[in-house]
Design an enzyme around this catalytic site. Structure first.
Site, short mmCIF file in Angstrom:
data_model
loop_
_atom_site.label_atom_id
_atom_site.label_comp_id
_atom_site.label_asym_id
_atom_site.label_seq_id
_atom_site.Cartn_x
_atom_site.Cartn_y
_atom_site.Cartn_z
N LYS A 1 0.83 -1.21 0.00
CA LYS A 1 0.00 0.00 0.00
C LYS A 1 0.87 1.26 0.00
O LYS A 1 0.63 2.17 -0.77
CB LYS A 1 -0.93 0.04 1.22
CG LYS A 1 -1.99 -1.05 1.24
CD LYS A 1 -3.01 -0.81 2.35
CE LYS A 1 -2.42 -0.86 3.75
NZ LYS A 1 -1.90 -2.19 4.14
N ARG B 1 -9.60 1.61 8.96
CA ARG B 1 -9.17 0.23 9.20
C ARG B 1 -10.21 -0.57 9.96
O ARG B 1 -9.96 -1.72 10.32
CB ARG B 1 -7.88 0.26 9.99
CG ARG B 1 -6.67 -0.28 9.23
CD ARG B 1 -5.48 -0.16 10.15
NE ARG B 1 -4.31 -0.85 9.77
CZ ARG B 1 -3.26 -0.30 9.16
NH1 ARG B 1 -3.30 0.95 8.78
NH2 ARG B 1 -2.18 -1.01 8.95
N ARG C 1 11.24 -5.88 4.16
CA ARG C 1 10.89 -4.46 3.96
C ARG C 1 11.83 -3.51 4.73
O ARG C 1 12.17 -3.77 5.87
CB ARG C 1 9.46 -4.26 4.45
CG ARG C 1 8.99 -2.84 4.42
CD ARG C 1 7.54 -2.75 4.28
NE ARG C 1 6.83 -3.12 5.51
CZ ARG C 1 5.50 -3.11 5.57
NH1 ARG C 1 4.78 -2.80 4.52
NH2 ARG C 1 4.90 -3.45 6.69
N ARG D 1 11.01 -1.75 10.40
CA ARG D 1 9.99 -1.35 11.38
C ARG D 1 9.96 -2.29 12.57
O ARG D 1 10.14 -3.49 12.40
CB ARG D 1 8.61 -1.35 10.70
CG ARG D 1 8.36 -0.14 9.87
CD ARG D 1 7.14 -0.27 9.00
NE ARG D 1 5.95 -0.77 9.67
CZ ARG D 1 4.73 -0.71 9.15
NH1 ARG D 1 4.55 -0.17 7.96
NH2 ARG D 1 3.70 -1.20 9.79
N ARG E 1 -1.08 -8.36 13.22
CA ARG E 1 -1.57 -7.40 12.21
C ARG E 1 -2.46 -8.10 11.18
O ARG E 1 -3.46 -7.53 10.74
CB ARG E 1 -0.39 -6.70 11.53
CG ARG E 1 0.23 -5.64 12.44
CD ARG E 1 1.65 -5.30 12.06
NE ARG E 1 1.74 -4.67 10.76
CZ ARG E 1 2.85 -4.64 10.03
NH1 ARG E 1 3.95 -5.23 10.46
NH2 ARG E 1 2.85 -4.04 8.88
#
Ligand code: AMP
Length: 218
Positions: free
Chosen positions: A13, A88, A127, A161, A172
């Site tokens: 995203k 969300r 990531r 992160r 998540r």
């Protein structure tokens, strides 16, 4: 033009939002980036959010909705925005509908990024984000920076992160299935959802997204 981007963690995203916002000339508004900026600056909002973000849980709506509305009210968002990571859950989606309705506005599209769960886990593990601008996102294998550990766009340091750990990712994903997926039906009922496969190169996915959005933003 007002667009919501939705998809599981690791769907890309943030990466897509960066290109789509540029192509469409609208600001990219990421509640995750806003939380991370508040956390790194040690603001009261950041202190409140940190325990949730670190564990991979949703930050309570009374914090999130106000923050998102404040950002959407800034002058650069007067003619539209691309929302990434908000809403969300259903309560946030309804809050967004009323916020826009108060200004006689509506959304133009909800772009859903679809990606298999095994792929999501691989994407998250590799990531890396830029410390200077969280919208600058790389992947050690799929989208590597030219120089390891350095952002191609602004030279900032790249980092992993603290909610990209295996445990937080599991939470998540659960939060996504239980709380976020219902908003897709909410928006489908309004005829707003456009779904694309988020597999392939970053450029391929951006192209697919632009094609899918074209009829709605023309
Ligand atoms: P993201 O960068 O979009 O993956 O968001 C990172 C984290 O910030 C999430 O796992 C949540 O803890 C928090 N967060 C971001 N957006 C929201 C939201 N709309 N509602 C609640 N928590 C959020």
């Amino acid at each position: 033009m007002r667009i919501v981007l939705v998809g599981p963690p690791g769907a890309g995203k943030g990466t897509q939002a960066q290109y789509l916002a540029k192509n469409l000339s609208i600001p990219h508004i990421s509640t995750g980036d806003l939380f991370r900026a508040n956390i790194s600056q040690g603001t009261p909002l950041g202190k409140r959010a940190q325990e949730y973000t670190k564990a991979g849980r949703l930050v309570p709506d009374e914090v999130t909705v106000g923050m998102a509305q404040e950002r959407m009210s800034r002058p650069d968002a007067a003619h539209g925005f691309l929302l990434d990571g908000f809403p969300r859950n259903l309560n946030q989606a309804e809050a967004l509908t009323s916020f826009l309705a108060q200004q006689s506005l509506t959304l133009d599209a909800v772009l859903e990024l679809e990606v298999p769960e095994v792929e999501v886990v691989k994407r998250i593990a590799g990531r890396r984000l830029c410390r200077k601008d969280g919208a600058h996102v790389f992947h050690v294998e799929y989208n590597p920076p030219k120089v390891e550990g350095v952002c191609d766009i602004c030279g900032g340091e790249l980092y992993q992160r603290d909610d990209d750990t295996e445990e937080a990712v599991r939470v998540r994903l659960d939060e996504y299935h239980i709380k976020t997926e219902p908003i897709i039906d909410y928006y489908k009922a309004q005829g707003l959802v456009v779904t694309i496969a988020a597999l392939g190169s970053v450029q391929e996915v951006t192209g697919r997204a632009m094609d899918a959005l074209q009829p709605r933003v023309a």
